[in-house]
Design a protein around this motif. Structure first.
Motif, PDB file in Angstrom:
ATOM      1  N   MET B   1       1.024  -1.234  -0.052  1.00 48.12           N
ATOM      2  CA  MET B   1      -0.001  -0.025  -0.045  1.00 48.12           C
ATOM      3  C   MET B   1       0.880   1.237   0.060  1.00 48.12           C
ATOM      4  N   LYS B   2       0.526   2.163  -0.864  1.00 51.26           N
ATOM      5  CA  LYS B   2       1.228   3.457  -0.977  1.00 51.26           C
ATOM      6  C   LYS B   2       0.935   4.219   0.343  1.00 51.26           C
ATOM      7  N   GLU B   3       1.821   5.106   0.738  1.00 50.63           N
ATOM      8  CA  GLU B   3       1.509   5.657   2.000  1.00 50.63           C
ATOM      9  C   GLU B   3       1.237   6.934   1.114  1.00 50.63           C
ATOM     10  N   ILE B   4       0.061   7.611   1.873  1.00 43.98           N
ATOM     11  CA  ILE B   4      -0.208   8.821   1.379  1.00 43.98           C
ATOM     12  C   ILE B   4      -0.001   9.961   2.509  1.00 43.98           C
ATOM     13  N   PRO B   5       0.579  11.061   2.254  1.00 45.76           N
ATOM     14  CA  PRO B   5       0.580  11.869   3.350  1.00 45.76           C
ATOM     15  C   PRO B   5      -0.584  12.500   4.004  1.00 45.76           C
ATOM     16  N   ALA B   6      -0.582  12.856   5.145  1.00 41.95           N
ATOM     17  CA  ALA B   6      -2.066  13.068   6.056  1.00 41.95           C
ATOM     18  C   ALA B   6      -2.444  14.332   5.223  1.00 41.95           C
ATOM     19  N   VAL B   7      -3.835  14.314   4.960  1.00 42.50           N
ATOM     20  CA  VAL B   7      -4.494  15.514   4.465  1.00 42.50           C
ATOM     21  C   VAL B   7      -5.656  15.821   5.234  1.00 42.50           C
ATOM     22  N   ASN B   8      -6.272  17.067   5.071  1.00 49.66           N
ATOM     23  CA  ASN B   8      -7.337  17.475   5.649  1.00 49.66           C
ATOM     24  C   ASN B   8      -8.422  17.304   4.657  1.00 49.66           C
ATOM     25  N   LEU B 182      -9.328  -4.096   9.972  1.00 48.50           N
ATOM     26  CA  LEU B 182      -7.874  -3.584   9.396  1.00 48.50           C
ATOM     27  C   LEU B 182      -7.837  -2.852   8.302  1.00 48.50           C
ATOM     28  N   ASN B 183      -8.952  -3.406   7.139  1.00 51.84           N
ATOM     29  CA  ASN B 183      -9.136  -2.747   5.919  1.00 51.84           C
ATOM     30  C   ASN B 183      -9.457  -1.218   6.111  1.00 51.84           C
ATOM     31  N   LEU B 184     -10.555  -1.236   6.928  1.00 52.15           N
ATOM     32  CA  LEU B 184     -10.817   0.215   7.047  1.00 52.15           C
ATOM     33  C   LEU B 184     -10.138   1.175   7.831  1.00 52.15           C
ATOM     34  N   ALA B 185      -9.666   0.747   8.849  1.00 53.33           N
ATOM     35  CA  ALA B 185      -8.753   1.622   9.488  1.00 53.33           C
ATOM     36  C   ALA B 185      -7.316   2.067   8.600  1.00 53.33           C
ATOM     37  N   GLN B 186      -7.121   0.929   7.960  1.00 53.06           N
ATOM     38  CA  GLN B 186      -5.696   1.362   6.967  1.00 53.06           C
ATOM     39  C   GLN B 186      -6.285   2.419   6.123  1.00 53.06           C
ATOM     40  N   ARG B 187      -7.608   2.272   5.328  1.00 52.88           N
ATOM     41  CA  ARG B 187      -7.869   3.200   4.371  1.00 52.88           C
ATOM     42  C   ARG B 187      -8.106   4.522   5.143  1.00 52.88           C
ATOM     43  N   LEU B 188      -8.685   4.657   6.179  1.00 56.20           N
ATOM     44  CA  LEU B 188      -8.762   5.692   6.742  1.00 56.20           C
ATOM     45  C   LEU B 188      -7.563   6.270   7.234  1.00 56.20           C
ATOM     46  N   HIS B 189      -6.739   5.506   7.582  1.00 52.61           N
ATOM     47  CA  HIS B 189      -5.252   6.377   7.914  1.00 52.61           C
ATOM     48  C   HIS B 189      -4.531   6.866   6.877  1.00 52.61           C
ATOM     49  N   ARG B 191      -5.925   8.442   4.699  1.00 52.96           N
ATOM     50  CA  ARG B 191      -6.577   9.612   4.329  1.00 52.96           C
ATOM     51  C   ARG B 191      -6.408  10.569   5.521  1.00 52.96           C
ATOM     52  N   GLY B 192      -5.481  10.328   6.426  1.00 51.38           N
ATOM     53  CA  GLY B 192      -4.932  11.268   7.495  1.00 51.38           C
ATOM     54  C   GLY B 192      -5.685  11.088   8.845  1.00 51.38           C
ATOM     55  N   PHE B 193      -6.427  10.075   8.972  1.00 55.04           N
ATOM     56  CA  PHE B 193      -7.298   9.733  10.083  1.00 55.04           C
ATOM     57  C   PHE B 193      -6.332   9.083  11.102  1.00 55.04           C
ATOM     58  N   SER B 194      -6.789   8.846  12.077  1.00 54.09           N
ATOM     59  CA  SER B 194      -6.176   7.939  13.216  1.00 54.09           C
ATOM     60  C   SER B 194      -5.928   6.581  12.786  1.00 54.09           C
ATOM     61  N   PRO B 195      -4.784   5.765  12.765  1.00 54.61           N
ATOM     62  CA  PRO B 195      -4.995   4.380  12.365  1.00 54.61           C
ATOM     63  C   PRO B 195      -5.408   3.734  13.342  1.00 54.61           C
ATOM     64  N   SER B 196      -6.057   3.986  14.452  1.00 51.17           N
ATOM     65  CA  SER B 196      -6.703   3.035  15.476  1.00 51.17           C
ATOM     66  C   SER B 196      -7.943   3.251  15.893  1.00 51.17           C
ATOM     67  N   GLU B 197      -8.349   4.352  15.619  1.00 51.85           N
ATOM     68  CA  GLU B 197      -9.681   4.949  16.088  1.00 51.85           C
ATOM     69  C   GLU B 197     -10.922   5.335  14.919  1.00 51.85           C
TER      70      GLU B 197
END
Lengths: 257, 257
Positions: B1-8, B182-189, B191-197
DNA sequence: CGCCGCATTGACGTTCGTCAAGTCTAGTGG
DNA sequence: CCACTAGACTTGACGAACGTCAATGCGGCG
């Protein structure tokens, strides 16, 4: 489903001279062109498209056309034979994601990361047309019908997989197997074979993997269908005796309430 | 998975002036462009691509962006909000085929027959960029990077669905839910959201439909994860406490033999 | 002819679906 | 502000469907 006129799928003698060597058969002459190529091309476009296939490749039964992790270069049009594709999890579990027959295109999974993400294994001796993806891309910039054709093929695969998800997510064993048999029969029929008599090219285990069942459940369900007079099963030879009954099984809601 | 910098992900004020009217935001300025557009375009190509989006459309929670059977004209890039897509069988059974968030493209199923074959429903108020497919086709003949991008998006969807088939075909309830989280958390992460919440935008029933389980099983499995200290669940608020444990659950073979 | 892989069938156990009761929460309206 | 309601969620008891394990049958190929 578009009805396709019956065609003889055996390679013509012209393609296989007596010495056994394969000679080049242009797409424009291929009896499968209605399945894998766009329709309504001009003669120049036809000629151009013939160049998309750089060569043919023969695959022995049990051998892989490509494997998970291998570099992606080409899409493959199945000319003869039968393939399964399967994905493998880290823990070695694997899942058959599809069965593919003459006229179908495989290898689409490799586009996204330039690597194949599943295995394609021949279930009988097979032959494919190798179409380098860079050529497909190049030609589809020039030939609108080809561009649209490529998009449609990929979209069709997405829609097919939606159907499999519905099957795996909400159908019971009998419904799954009935849907599987009807789908197979219909695709074979579209290729000029009997609509009701088929020879399975895959094992019970492979069917089970595709349908999310164990091989025992597949076997038992076949036996039940046979008892009920809906099909006749002798090993891999299946004759559908009551198409309507099978259709009813697929469409009946699991009305246990 | 490509890491994408956190964005608002909140739309910038520039896009939403105080009077509440939407003004045009070019793709080239969009903070989601790394998710839905190809990279490395020349300025002229950038400008061209901005013309691909003819307008935006707002969808209220619970409303459909498109429905099965409707004519297909456009693909949609999700700008804000959350969607589910679902297919429906003749007998009214339906199956959620995916959950889609900002930056993702939906509508690909419509290409093959010029009709949508599933429903896309907003799970929260949402906004999408409408990209007429004929424009996408036209532009991708001129811009190679865009052509490849479209192919990759479709291929990615095919590969994603392979993963879902593996999940539905061979995983048990706990593995399915763990993989889902895990999939959901990773996709949200990404997009700049918390990886665990995370806050689930869908009901237990919708999760169950996607995973091929009943809502009760989903609920019970959540409770079990909570008991085991792997997650904290309060309604739709989920906090992942032990990412590794969840990962182990997904990757552990169902070794009951 | 004999072997091996595939298929069938039975007995049993597990997982998950079903049904039902009860709880929580957000939203609504007095 | 609180009562009320509807929808979502949780939890338990039970049963059905399917997986697991094991024994046996069958057919094709060397």
């Amino acid at each position: 489903m578009k009805e396709i006129p019956a065609v003889n799928l055996m390679p013509s003698n012209a393609a296989y001279p007596l010495d056994g060597h394969t000679i080049r058969v242009a797409c424009s002459n291929c009896n499968l062109r209605e399945l894998c190529m766009p329709l309504g091309l001009s003669p120049e476009e036809q000629a151009r498209i013939d160049d998309m296939v750089v060569n043919r490749r023969k695959i022995k039964r049990g051998a892989a056309l490509f494997r998970n992790g291998e570099a992606f270069h080409s899409l493959f049009a199945i000319r003869t034979g039968f393939f399964k594709t399967c994905v493998t999890a880290e823990d070695k579990r694997d899942q058959v994601t599809g069965f593919h027959m003459a006229g179908e295109i495989i290898g689409l999974d490799g586009i996204v990361n330039d690597r194949h993400t599943c295995d394609a294994v021949a279930l009988e001796d097979a032959e494919v047309c190798v179409m380098p993806f860079h050529r497909i891309s190049e030609f589809s910039r020039e030939i609108n019908a080809l561009q649209h054709h490529v998009h449609r093929i990929m979209s069709r695969e997405i829609v097919r997989e939606h159907g499999v998800m519905l099957l795996l997510g909400s159908m019971r064993a009998e419904e799954r197997l009935a849907a599987f048999l009807l789908n197979l029969a219909q695709r074979l029929h579209a290729r000029g074979f009997s609509p009701s008599e088929l020879v399975l090219r895959m094992t019970r285990e492979e069917i089970g993997s595709y349908l999310g069942l164990t091989l025992e459940t597949v076997s038992r369900t076949f036996s039940k269908f046979a008892e009920d007079g809906m099909v006749e099963v002798r090993q891999r030879h299946v004759r559908i005796l009551d198409m309507d009954a099978l259709t009813r099984i697929v469409n009946q809601q699991a009305c246990n309430y």
